[in-house]
Design an enzyme around this catalytic site. Sequence first.
Site, mmCIF file in Angstrom:
data_model
loop_
_atom_site.group_PDB
_atom_site.id
_atom_site.type_symbol
_atom_site.label_atom_id
_atom_site.label_comp_id
_atom_site.label_asym_id
_atom_site.label_seq_id
_atom_site.Cartn_x
_atom_site.Cartn_y
_atom_site.Cartn_z
ATOM 1 N N ARG A 28 0.685 -1.249 -0.180
ATOM 2 C CA ARG A 28 0.058 -0.115 0.154
ATOM 3 C C ARG A 28 0.853 1.174 0.171
ATOM 4 N NH1 ARG A 28 -0.551 1.988 5.552
ATOM 5 N NH2 ARG A 28 0.575 0.327 6.929
ATOM 6 N N SER A 29 0.431 2.381 -0.144
ATOM 7 C CA SER A 29 0.937 3.714 -0.208
ATOM 8 C C SER A 29 1.542 3.923 1.190
ATOM 9 C CB SER A 29 0.028 4.835 -0.969
ATOM 10 O OG SER A 29 -0.275 4.391 -2.308
#
Length: 128
Positions: A28-29
């Site tokens: 994920r970011s």
Amino acid sequence: MTVTDPLFGSVPESYYVHNEERGETLHRSATEAIHRDVTALKIRDGDHVLEIGTGTGYSGALLAARAGASGRFTSIDISDHLAAWANRLHRRRGVTTITCHPADGMNGYPPHAPYQRIAAWCAFSGLR
């Protein structure tokens, strides 16, 4: 990153990225990057926002919170699984201003257009 904007404390990040039913989201970011980009979009109360790349649903929850109760937030993801999970998580939190749909971001999401802001958390494979 120091949380200076109350928005970032109002959405439970762990609910979206470490949900006990779905498990931890490994890819994920970075939270700091999401916060930076959410701030840079300068979303106003009532804006209609399109997000391309639903992911965990966390960034969408932040963007929808920034747009407020009179805003509308549409998120699309090429993965129907991610869109369905994000919808489920948002509904469980009682967030009703977000709708997530499986769709190809190259085409946007015309049924809910026009948008005042667009966020894209994805990569594309090239022009067709």
